[in-house]
Design an enzyme around this catalytic site. Structure first.
Site, PDB file in Angstrom:
ATOM      1  N   GLU A  26      13.925 -10.739  -8.967  1.00  0.00           N
ATOM      2  CA  GLU A  26      14.172  -9.330  -8.676  1.00  0.00           C
ATOM      3  C   GLU A  26      14.386  -9.122  -7.177  1.00  0.00           C
ATOM      4  O   GLU A  26      13.437  -8.808  -6.445  1.00  0.00           O
ATOM      5  CB  GLU A  26      12.967  -8.526  -9.179  1.00  0.00           C
ATOM      6  CG  GLU A  26      13.117  -7.039  -9.056  1.00  0.00           C
ATOM      7  CD  GLU A  26      11.828  -6.327  -9.480  1.00  0.00           C
ATOM      8  OE1 GLU A  26      11.924  -5.309 -10.156  1.00  0.00           O
ATOM      9  OE2 GLU A  26      10.724  -6.795  -9.119  1.00  0.00           O
ATOM     10  N   TYR A  46      12.097   2.541  -4.134  1.00  0.00           N
ATOM     11  CA  TYR A  46      12.445   1.689  -2.999  1.00  0.00           C
ATOM     12  C   TYR A  46      13.844   2.048  -2.472  1.00  0.00           C
ATOM     13  O   TYR A  46      14.380   3.097  -2.798  1.00  0.00           O
ATOM     14  CB  TYR A  46      12.279   0.226  -3.404  1.00  0.00           C
ATOM     15  CG  TYR A  46      10.863  -0.081  -3.817  1.00  0.00           C
ATOM     16  CD1 TYR A  46       9.795   0.257  -2.976  1.00  0.00           C
ATOM     17  CD2 TYR A  46      10.563  -0.639  -5.049  1.00  0.00           C
ATOM     18  CE1 TYR A  46       8.475   0.009  -3.350  1.00  0.00           C
ATOM     19  CE2 TYR A  46       9.246  -0.884  -5.432  1.00  0.00           C
ATOM     20  CZ  TYR A  46       8.209  -0.556  -4.580  1.00  0.00           C
ATOM     21  OH  TYR A  46       6.895  -0.788  -4.949  1.00  0.00           O
ATOM     22  N   CYS A  85      -5.470  -6.011 -14.051  1.00  0.00           N
ATOM     23  CA  CYS A  85      -4.490  -6.927 -13.431  1.00  0.00           C
ATOM     24  C   CYS A  85      -3.891  -6.268 -12.199  1.00  0.00           C
ATOM     25  O   CYS A  85      -3.726  -6.909 -11.153  1.00  0.00           O
ATOM     26  CB  CYS A  85      -3.395  -7.317 -14.431  1.00  0.00           C
ATOM     27  SG  CYS A  85      -2.689  -5.934 -15.365  1.00  0.00           S
TER      28      CYS A  85
END
Lengths: 693, 693
Positions: B102, B173, B352
């Site tokens: 990615e 982003y 996680c």
């Protein structure tokens, strides 16, 4: 050298080793650990080169149950780690200094974020909120194992050449946890009386001494009560100074060097905002009551006279330093050469700690080369001569970035550098920052650069001259650097709210920017609100200034806590207590979205509408680059070319508003790299990547 | 295999590549980046081995101006980085799956903590509070350079063998910053109309496709409005779904795979507390309106039936997964083999993410081997046969640690394992935890282990049997494992306050522990205070429970924000809104230090005395190990020996109260290492240390 300072250059014997002088860089974290061994070695070696007779690396966790991840320590869990750290020992010794390593176990404070090991502690109690879990109450097998690990780590440290090996006991870590009657509730031989609580420490010292005492000096670090009444760690309860001095007596035969810290870490690494130089003396110097062995203590000393006086007093034998050795690795040599005016004085702003604590690459407002020794090949005192000395350079704006750029260009041998400033004095934003309560020492950033500029005959500083685009084009410079800085917005634009705030207009009497307040503007009436979405020193500074002026001040912060950035510089608790004493009321987790006549409106932490009456509001919301000059010049390449301008660059806050250390770094970098092919972009730097061998 | 699930195993063509089935592990952060390439490769390869047809690594910053330090991303700045990441591609492909990378630029959100590069953005605005500094408004040279960097990174990714290369646009982003009309205020060709705001994204896609489109499938990730109305990033303002679908149309020729995320990250990675399985469907499935190209979307799917239904609906082509693929890398193979009962269902607790976000080694409550594939050599489905199958093992306590230990011992071939529980049901603390509002899915931790235990004929589960020290000695086991857990203290001991709190006694009617509340104890009167120094889910859960019971509930927290740990699991904002709606009042940054009749006393955030009236108080202050059984046994080695007990161990919260994932890890580790020489201590693990070559 000034004869008064000669005492600083006497050798000092510590156990089997001899320090060449009294300048001692105490262990302090860098973020390089054993993960970046070349970066670490170069960062420490530069201090040895600069004359520090003893240079330590940093806390070195001895085993996976003191795994500091996510922080990066100098893990010495195996021989490969030790080999990596040995690079630092070699690099330090190459300059004739002694190299130290601070063997460490964090006990209950070790996050063990990578190893997932259980934390260890004398009892299942905690001195701080640890959502990661409580610690295991160590059984005697655990105690014996940790001591074995310590000895093994000491052997490894000795084998790769370290001269000084620590049994690190201060700052609230495992040794101090055992010593604390509050945290140690054991009923066996390691709890109860002071002798019992100190047993773990003493046994470990004895075992390490037995293993390597003939090869290395054994140091230990202790923490005494200071004026906060809090020794060791943030919030760690009670080890009184008298108990600690008793421990010194008990352990004195086992120790070659006593490294003394005072109070909590925020106190021990006290910033210039809240602590004067040498503030630890009343406590640190009491260790002499209990030992004749060499003693080192810190004190954010920047004055050679004070350093010499401290040594002459007989209380300590070595001048300990962490922050000042970052700010100026060459302080000892400059004192030796009588070049006192060249000493870069630490500002005590703790930006080095902020960067390390937030897991960023270390940085310093005074020394842009700190941490860049290996990866960018920078040296704090050595500046590669330019291949183009005759290129003339015009720097527009003498704030932090522009000053730094001019100094470095001058030292690189550029023969025609003009630093042109619109105001009557140089310094940029620091001119008003240093005028805020408690922030005076930050002015050292200007002061050092003024002295350097004065000594560079090829750099001309011109004040009171505001240059237009046409002026720059006609100036006749080959290279132009725009360093026009930034300013606080008066329109209320803030994070998450990209549009101007209704009613926010700093042209109105009741709406103020930080610069306006520092220039003397005051709101009508008596009730003023300072609104903060910045989170660092500006809003508290203005609130205190206005409170001192007699205003009834409320500080409305978007954050859950006042000035969260100050927690990273270790100042948060002190700053909040300071503001509370100054009578400033604080409202947390609140946004302001509208300014009306006599009141403001916004939302509270639950998103509910909120309003407050006030006579004026100071907007500490967001900065904006002052970049129109750069934009106009960049937009007309033909004009640049016909004016003979070969390069146009922008640095510092004019590119993007940032912390002062980063603006200075930016100016420094451009000056170092201005002969490169694409100076506007940072050149690649060396990285210590994972090996696939 | 159930025929209804066959559709999940159809191959899917994406550009020049073919996925062998419809199971697709979407890119997600691991904390391994390119810094720990072997750990990364093993972590991803296990998913390919388990049957995921597409397995992606994670966000891969393309250049130093997207330096994510202190977070660790899969930097692909140079060929050496690429070589490190290539290990993952090779390891994934070895199992017949496609490997994806990615490529990423964070723009204004990149901390650049190591590189010290200036941040980049379309305009000098920010969607979040960034004390590290604002971003530079990119000029056209910056835009061209970032696009060149992207192409170079893509070429490197292709050269080391990746099949799928992303142009990452989601989650707020750089691509999304350009697309946002709020953050992008440019007046050039990259701002204004949607086509202009999308130009940066489209140009980059075209350039990457031109460079590697014949070698690799080109994927892009987008973020749609969800029910929070917040797409992309926490707090990022407005890109409406209609605009995003227009972009999909504009870019469709350039894209081989659309990877769809919904809403803010906390919504997209919504936990089971606040979002049901498949909650994104109303939005994610609208992408089909704009494209016929393959689409992947996540949904925290754990049900094979629902997965098949989603595919049959035609809205998406691939089942995207991050958390479920961590919880059970072998989910596809288990579906293929019809072993649905063996699927470890993700609990949706986001531990996680908590561990990755706080820069710790990844962890999972359901799969203790997650992240341990390389460094400890653990495999989620393969358990090395014990060399001592005939050694009988008694495990005392069937909470998370004890259950996990029993399961692993059983799978390793121990032929006589007894798991003995004092209560009528197994599950330990989870028995009451799962009964708290919103926490029901955490019960999957028990459920999966109950099913596994039922299938292990050599493991006997015995309930309703409380063992004394004498019982254990007489039990006849060769090995004894104590897993008796922990309990909440009723005496008010809390961090920084090691002594009991005056008036705190859970034997009194008005003082309650969490276990007591869950067991039905209620305070007299109507006003109850829940006091929290823990910071996670217990105090809010109890407050909600009591509010639902009709009490007037105030939650007093020592923290500056309610439940700060929930911010790391992405639940903070939702949890606080939830409690606010439930009518729970919150008082922040306050300690309670005394309990009187009808009131409590303590200190506020400024250290000032504080008190409040209440009819009862629930103390969520600190846990304590329930370890007396272990201590008594360990104190008498002679008795152990004469009872034939060869090994005595303690695991889980009985050692030290910790997060559930860590207690389970502890039980798992002991069972894996119980044949080692010193099973009580974790065996050393492989580390990816810095090379000194």
């Amino acid at each position: 050298m000034d004869a008064r300072h000669a005492i600083l250059f006497e050798p000092v014997r510590i156990g089997p080793k001899t320090l060449p002088n009294r300048f001692y860089q105490v262990p302090h974290a860098s973020g390089f650990g054993s993960a970046k061994p070349r970066t670490q070695a170069a960062f420490r070696a530069i201090k040895a080169e600069g004359g520090w007779g003893g240079v330590c690396v940093e806390y070195a966790p001895i085993s996976p149950d003191s795994d500091e991840a996510p922080a990066i320590g100098a893990d010495i869990w195996d021989d490969r780690d030790a080999k990596a750290l040995g690079l630092s020992a070699d690099a330090i010794q190459a300059h004739g200094s002694l190299a130290g390593l601070e063997l460490y176990h964090g006990g209950a404070t070790s996050p063990n974020g990578s190893s997932r090991a259980v934390r260890l502690a004398p009892s299942q109690l905690t001195s701080e909120v640890q959502w990661g879990g409580l610690a295991k109450e160590m059984d005697t097998d655990d105690i014996a194992r940790v001591q074995r690990d310590w000895v093994r780590a000491a052997r490894r440290a000795a084998d790769v050449g370290f001269d000084i090996v620590y049994v690190y006991g201060a700052h609230g870590y495992l040794m101090t946890q055992f010593l604390s009657a509050d945290l140690n509730r054991r009923t066996d031989g390691y709890g109860g009386s002071l002798a019992n609580r100190g047993r773990f420490w003493l046994e470990t010292l004895a075992a390490v001494r037995e293993a390597i005492g003939s090869d290395c000096a054994i140091a230990t670090r202790i923490a005494l009560h200071g004026d906060s009444g809090v020794p060791g760690a943030i919030g760690l309860p009670g080890i009184h100074i008298d108990e600690m001095l008793t421990l010194v007596g008990l352990a004195d035969d086992l120790v070659d060097l006593w490294d003394v810290t005072v109070g909590s870490w925020p106190e021990d690494s006290g910033t210039s905002r809240y602590y004067p130089e040498g503030h630890e003396r009343p406590w640190a110097h009491r260790v002499r009551e209990a030992t004749a062995k060499p003693v080192v203590a810190v004190g954010r000393y920047t004055s050679p006279d004070l350093m010499a006086e401290v040594i002459r007093s007989g209380a300590v034998d070595l001048i300990g330093s962490a922050r000042q050795a970052i700010a100026d690795p060459f302080l000892p040599r400059k004192i030796a050469e009588g070049r006192l005016e060249d000493i870069r004085e630490c500002t005590g702003s703790n930006v080095c700690i902020l960067r390390e604590e937030t897991f960023r690459h270390v940085g310093c407002v005074q020394n842009a080369t700190a941490g860049e020794e290996y990866r960018r090949g920078w040296h704090p005192e050595s500046f590669p001569a330019t291949a183009n000395p005759d290129r003339s350079v015009l720097i527009v704006g003498a704030g932090p970035a522009g000053m730094e750029c001019a100094v470095v260009l001058g030292k690189r041998g550029f023969t025609a550098v003009h630093l042109v400033e619109a105001q009557s004095e140089i310094g940029g934003r620091l001119r008003w920052t240093r005028s805020l309560p408690t922030l005076g020492d930050w002015g050292r950033i200007i002061d050092w650069r003024m002295v350097q500029l004065a000594g560079l005959r090829d750099v001309e500083v011109i004040t009171n001259r505001r240059l237009t685009t046409a002026d720059v084009l006609e100036y006749g410079a080959d290279l132009v650097v725009i360093a026009t800085g930034s300013q606080w917005r008066g329109d209320g634009v803030q994070p998450d709210y990209p549009d101007p705030m209704p009613g926010a207009d700093a042209g109105l009497p009741h709406v103020l920017t930080p610069e306006q307040v520092c220039a003397g503007k005051r709101p009508p009436g008596s009730k003023v609100i300072v609104y903060d979405t910045d989170g660092y020193y500006v809003a508290p500074g203005l609130a205190e200034l206005l409170a001192a002026d007699g205003f009834e001040v409320s500080l409305v912060t978007r954050f859950n806590v006042l000035s969260p950035v100050s927690d990273e510089t270790l100042e948060g608790d002190m700053l909040r207590a300071h503001l509370h004493r100054a009578g400033v009321r604080v409202r947390h987790a609140t946004t302001v979205t509208g300014i009306g006549p006599g009141s403001i409106t916004g939302n509270d932490r639950d998103g509910e509408a909120w309003s407050a009456a006030c006579d004026g509001i100071v907007l500490v919301t967001q900065q904006i680059s002052r970049d129109s000059l750069y934009r106009e010049l960049a937009a007309d390449p033909v004009a640049l070319s016909s004016s003979g301008i070969e390069g146009l660059y922008c640095i510092g806050d004019a590119v993007a508003p940032r912390m002062i250390s980063e603006a200075i770094f930016d100016g420094h970098r451009l000056a170092r790299e201005i002969d490169e092919k694409e100076p506007g972009q940072p050149a690649p730097y060396l990285r210590e990547q994972s090996s696939l061998a």
